[in-house]
Scaffold this active site. Structure first.
Site, PDB file in Angstrom:
ATOM      1  CG  ASP A 355      -2.299   0.633   0.899  1.00 30.41           C
ATOM      2  OD1 ASP A 355      -2.344   1.871   1.014  1.00 30.41           O
ATOM      3  OD2 ASP A 355      -3.284  -0.048   0.551  1.00 30.41           O
ATOM      4  CG  ASP A 532     -18.661   5.920  -9.642  1.00 32.17           C
ATOM      5  OD1 ASP A 532     -18.253   5.480 -10.732  1.00 32.17           O
ATOM      6  OD2 ASP A 532     -18.009   6.743  -8.966  1.00 32.17           O
ATOM      7  CD  GLU A 612      -5.757 -14.116  16.431  1.00 33.30           C
ATOM      8  OE1 GLU A 612      -6.549 -13.190  16.635  1.00 33.30           O
ATOM      9  OE2 GLU A 612      -4.515 -14.014  16.595  1.00 33.30           O
TER      10      GLU A 612
HETATM   11  C1  GLA Z   1      -6.889   5.543   1.645  1.00 31.48           C
HETATM   12  C2  GLA Z   1      -7.322   4.138   1.322  1.00 31.48           C
HETATM   13  C3  GLA Z   1      -6.691   3.167   2.274  1.00 31.48           C
HETATM   14  C4  GLA Z   1      -5.182   3.288   2.197  1.00 31.48           C
HETATM   15  C5  GLA Z   1      -4.765   4.715   2.447  1.00 31.48           C
HETATM   16  C6  GLA Z   1      -3.293   4.910   2.173  1.00 31.48           C
HETATM   17  O1  GLA Z   1      -7.401   5.970   2.856  1.00 31.48           O
HETATM   18  O2  GLA Z   1      -8.712   4.041   1.342  1.00 31.48           O
HETATM   19  O3  GLA Z   1      -7.103   1.854   1.976  1.00 31.48           O
HETATM   20  O4  GLA Z   1      -4.756   2.854   0.924  1.00 31.48           O
HETATM   21  O5  GLA Z   1      -5.472   5.639   1.635  1.00 31.48           O
HETATM   22  O6  GLA Z   1      -2.890   6.217   2.340  1.00 31.48           O
END
Ligand code: GLA
Length: 734
Positions: A355, A532, A612
């Protein structure tokens, strides 16, 4: 009266051209034959504007006759669908029928998303010779699907510029009836709240002026009979395939006739249409159900899954992923990512998604600095090799070597002032000269109306993606547009720039898809701010909300199901206490809720207990086994949206009705609780179904009429507190 009639398998839509060339809306509802102009009434009424060519006749006015595409200047004082001004500043047109045609195949819209498939197109041309203006109403007729789409093309055939102030995509009037409008409002971390409002004698309007369709109102609404419910009653849906400023509204006029319309927002719209130019209004997907909201939703599910979503993954199971956002936020190293990927491989997870925070100086905080590091770096799409411990290929190769695919987060539309890109090209950000810009998460929006900006970002990002085996992209967008001023444009205003901005985003996505046809792209906009049907054309899955709490997700995902299929929902199991609302739920419950979507994990897998981890392994096996019925089965809301309940339940049924999956999550707890009976919908009443988990045999009728007890053992009864999830599989006993 000349009639134009559109039939689908179960619905009919009819308009008529009156003797003066006005296009009147006659009928939309259950399939029928005949001439529905018999619904029109002609009474002498005072106080209205009458067309000049009706002479002294006061029995016809565009102010009360049902309009198919109401135009300002016609004497219709209701919320019209179309308004144009000429170069001399005068407003008003006189649109009359010119011609119409039916062709095989579905129209497409240059630069805009549009549904596709086995369909017919009807085009009705309206014209105003004084303005050299043609307005072409487009209808896509999907017979089997019971879907009618609408869009509009505006042509300036004259020599002078025209200025479009309002161009709805679809509008029509009901001569009688009382309706509720169902729509979904929300905010960040809390999208998609069901609201049902009586449409009285004022306009009820939802929409966005944020540049994105927004968390605040989803661009989808249902108009239904006041007594319509899940399984009965008339309902009409409008789903707008557009990801920017829009409006959907309904109102009753002075004669209690209801108008329903959807399109781009007309607020601050003054779109310059030069001689010879065309303007396209985004598509609206309409459906009608005579059998309540459940049927209406299933029409949308099938249609969006098959006729809107595209690409390799549209009908395929998507890789089960782990995303590092809630696991690490910005605080990670390449080694930490690999530790998570190691665990993921062990558990059977199929893809690792990196991410935010891998590029530029993003997330890098100097000692003593009070910052999360989310105020920098956007716009600089080069890998931070120091943080990552080398080029991205090193990590991707290692992740691949563990048997996992690799995915990457991007936010292409944004720039931070603290970035190389902004330092070189401050004029590439949308901002008004001399005005201090409004910041959102410390960032500015790039001017995606400009090709060179789109191209620069595309080149930067593809330069990274090309270096490694990246098979998924999460495309985010984390702030709204405020200052819609493009340093490059000539004539411009807020409405024109925000419309062209969305076209720029679609162009970027088209370029990405063309370059990487097999790439899975997941949409995201601070969670669900761009959830959307327009985005679904490019991104077959969308991160539904930044709220990953299983119990809040019950509401969000239930509401999403009114207009969108499970196959689009992005849903992950996250850590407890939940990071957004601090609630603690069991991993089983989190699993059941996340499985009604594109399943994944968003937590630090290295911090889990053995138990878990075992549960996660089981969940992955179960999701793979159930994927077909979850994504392709018919979806039924057992408990409808918008109610306070003891539990939330939903079920899926295979097309041949031989298999079903019931999901039920309790949302309350009591001393000496009731035995909860889980009902199903959509089964074959005379078939016998065996519950796989308990072995008990039930008739379809029994399951649909009474249900089955959820807790069947003393142990289950003792655990019957809040937030307990049940999943029950049923197979027909031949
Ligand atoms: C947004 C996205 C999250 C994550 C953050 C990263 O809030 O919805 O899932 O990717 O940005 O900054």
């Amino acid at each position: 009266m000349e009639l134009i009639t559109l039939h689908t398998k179960n619905t009919t839509y009819q308009v008529g051209v009156n003797e003066n060339g006005f296009l009147l809306h006659l009928y939309y509802g259950p399939r029928t034959e005949g001439d529905m102009s018999n619904l029109l009434t002609y009474f002498f009424r005072c106080g209205h504007g009458n067309p000049y060519d009706r002479g002294t006749d006061r029995t016809f006015s565009c102010d009360f006759a049902p309009q198919e595409y109401s135009c300002y200047g016609s004497g219709d004082y209701r919320n019209h669908a179309f308004r144009v001004r000429s170069a001399d500043g005068t407003a008003g047109a006189d649109l009359r029928y010119k011609s119409h045609s039916f062709t095989d195949g579905k129209y497409s819209l240059p630069g805009l998303p549009a549904s596709y498939g086995d369909a017919k197109t009807c085009e009705i041309v309206l014209a105003d010779p004084r303005l050299n203006l043609e307005v072409v109403l487009k209808y896509g007729i999907f017979f089997e699907e019971d879907i009618i789409t609408r869009s509009v093309e505006v042509r300036n055939n004259g020599t002078d510029a025209l200025y479009l102030n309002k161009v709805m995509s679809a509008s029509f009037d009901f001569v009688t009836g009382q309706y509720d409008m169902i729509h979904f409002y929300g905010r960040h971390f809390n999208e998609m709240n069901f609201e049902r409002t009586f449409v009285g004698h004022e306009a009820i309007a939802i929409g966005s002026r944020r540049g994105v369709s927004g968390h605040q109102h989803n661009p989808f609404a249902i108009l239904c009979d006041r007594d319509a419910g899940e399984d009965y009653g008339s309902c009409y849906g409008m789903s707008l395939m557009f990801s920017g400023n829009y409006v959907i509204q309904a109102e009753q006029d002075q004669y209690s006739q209801t108008r329903f319309q959807a399109g781009i927002s007309d607020e601050m719209l003054d779109y310059q249409l030069l001689s010879g130019e065309k303007f396209y209004a985004p598509e609206v997907i309409m459906t009608y159900s005579a059998e309540g909201l459940g049927k209406l939703s299933r029409n949308y599910h099938r249609f969006i899954r098959n006729n809107v979503c595209r690409g390799k993954y549209k009908l395929q199971r998507r890789p089960i992923l782990v995303n590092n956002w809630e696991a690490t936020y910005f605080s990670f190293t390449g080694d930490k990512l690999l530790e998570i990927a190691d665990e993921a491989a062990d558990l059977g997870i199929e893809m690792f998604v990196l991410d935010d925070g891998w590029f530029g100086n993003r997330g890098i905080v100097n000692p003593g600095e009070a910052s999360f590091g989310d105020d920098r770096g956007l716009g600089d799409w080069f890998v931070n090799e120091e943080k990552m411990g080398g080029p991205i290929k090193n990590i991707v190769d290692k992740v691949n070597a563990k048997g996992l695919k690799f995915g990457l987060w991007i936010e292409p539309e944004m720039v931070n002032e603290d970035s190389n890109l902004y330092r070189i090209h401050p004029d590439w950000a949308l901002q008004i000269p001399g005005k201090q810009p409004v910041l959102g998460r410390s960032q500015l929006v790039l001017d995606f109306t400009r090709d060179e900006v789109v191209q620069n970002i595309f080149d930067q990002i593809t330069a990274v993606v090309d270096t490694a085996n990246i098979e998924y992209i999460k495309m985010d967008m984390n702030r709204s547009i405020c200052e819609a001023y493009s340093a490059a444009a000539g004539h411009q205003n807020f409405g024109e720039i925000t419309y062209k901005y969305v076209l720029g985003v679609y162009k970027f996505l088209d370029m990405l898809i063309e370059r990487y046809p097999d790439m899975l792209i997941e949409g995201c906009s601070s969670g669900g701010a761009r959830y959307d049907a327009g985005m679904m054309y490019y991104t077959p899955q969308i991160w539904t909300s930044d709220n990953s709490d299983a119990i809040e997700r019950l509401n969000i995902q239930c509401s999403a199901s009114y207009g969108y299929p499970v196959s689009v929902v992005g849903s992950h199991v996250s850590a407890v206490p939940n990071h957004q609302n601090h609630r603690i739920t069991d991993i089983d419950t989190r699993g059941v809720v996340a499985m009604s979507g594109n399943f994944g994990y968003e937590l630090d897998l290295t911090k889990l207990s053995r138990e878990e981890k075992d549960k996660i392994k089981e969940q992955i096996v179960r999701f793979k086994a159930d994927w077909d019925i979850i994504h392709n089965g018919d979806y039924y809301r057992v408990t409808p949206g918008g109610e306070n309940r003891e539990y939330v339940a939903w079920n899926m049924v295979s097309a041949d009705k031989k298999q079903a999956l019931l999901n039920l999550v309790t949302t309350n707890t009591h001393g000496n609780p009731l035995a909860i009976y889980g009902k199903l919908k959509g089964l074959q009443s005379d078939a016998m179904y065996r519950c796989v988990e308990t072995g008990a045999l039930f008739s379809g009728t029994e399951l649909m009429h009474i249900g089955m007890p959820m807790a069947t053992t003393q142990e289950e009864f003792d655990k019957l507190t809040e937030y307990v999830a049940f999943q029950r599989h049923f197979v027909v006993q031949e």
